[in-house]
Design an enzyme around this catalytic site. Sequence first.
Site, PDB file in Angstrom:
ATOM      1  N   ARG A 116      -0.402   4.420  -0.502  1.00 40.31           N
ATOM      2  CA  ARG A 116      -1.224   5.622  -0.371  1.00 40.31           C
ATOM      3  C   ARG A 116      -0.684   6.560   0.701  1.00 40.31           C
ATOM      4  O   ARG A 116      -0.071   6.127   1.666  1.00 40.31           O
ATOM      5  CB  ARG A 116      -2.672   5.233  -0.057  1.00 40.31           C
ATOM      6  CG  ARG A 116      -3.328   4.522  -1.225  1.00 40.31           C
ATOM      7  CD  ARG A 116      -4.709   4.058  -0.903  1.00 40.31           C
ATOM      8  NE  ARG A 116      -4.665   2.993   0.096  1.00 40.31           N
ATOM      9  CZ  ARG A 116      -5.749   2.389   0.570  1.00 40.31           C
ATOM     10  NH1 ARG A 116      -6.945   2.743   0.158  1.00 40.31           N
ATOM     11  NH2 ARG A 116      -5.638   1.438   1.469  1.00 40.31           N
TER      12      ARG A 116
ATOM     13  N   ASP B 179       0.852  -1.194   0.000  1.00 41.51           N
ATOM     14  CA  ASP B 179       0.000   0.000   0.000  1.00 41.51           C
ATOM     15  C   ASP B 179       0.887   1.244   0.000  1.00 41.51           C
ATOM     16  O   ASP B 179       1.638   1.473   0.947  1.00 41.51           O
ATOM     17  CB  ASP B 179      -0.906  -0.011   1.232  1.00 41.51           C
ATOM     18  CG  ASP B 179      -2.046   0.989   1.168  1.00 41.51           C
ATOM     19  OD1 ASP B 179      -1.967   1.943   0.373  1.00 41.51           O
ATOM     20  OD2 ASP B 179      -3.016   0.814   1.916  1.00 41.51           O
TER      21      ASP B 179
END
EC number: 3.5.4.25
Length: 194
Positions: A128, A126
Amino acid sequence: MTNCSFKAQSKLPTNHGEFTLSAFEEDNGKEHLALTFGDVEGQDVALCRVHSECLTGDALLSLRCDCGPQLQAALKMIAEHQSGILLYLRQEGRGIGLVNKIRAYALQDQGHDTVEANESLGFAADLRNYQICSDMLKHFNISAVNLLTNNPKKVQALEDAGINVANRMSLHVGENDSNKDYLETKRDKLGHLT
């Protein structure tokens, strides 16, 4: 650290009622949106969803994920609450981009889970970044949120960005046979809550 500044605003009629759509832009040119309903300015605690773009789920209604149903459920909840904000962040595929997301889908078709697929492509599970949420919420004078999420890492990331998360509210929708393994991977490898 990248800053995110307000650029434009208009009304946005939806199936859930009329939202106000605000556009923001990072210093690097990446654009993001905030959808507000009712008077959120300066609320002590605002109902909030932080939603990362998922073209396949949000627009194409893919059953591979639960993103589209989560987006619609969050907008509905905000409208029913008569007040709230949804931050729509342009970080497709957990931050790897649309083309790489499709490459990850192809690896998933061969038996990889979503984490293994991203890692096979040379990415972290991830990528983000939620730091920009702080700038977006400050624009509306929001300092605390009731966050619609199943992801405790998102709660921590927002708190690390200086946002007070007063409560985490579950958002479980969109489960189906096509995304069963995906949701299990989010729970087992990424720590999502039920």
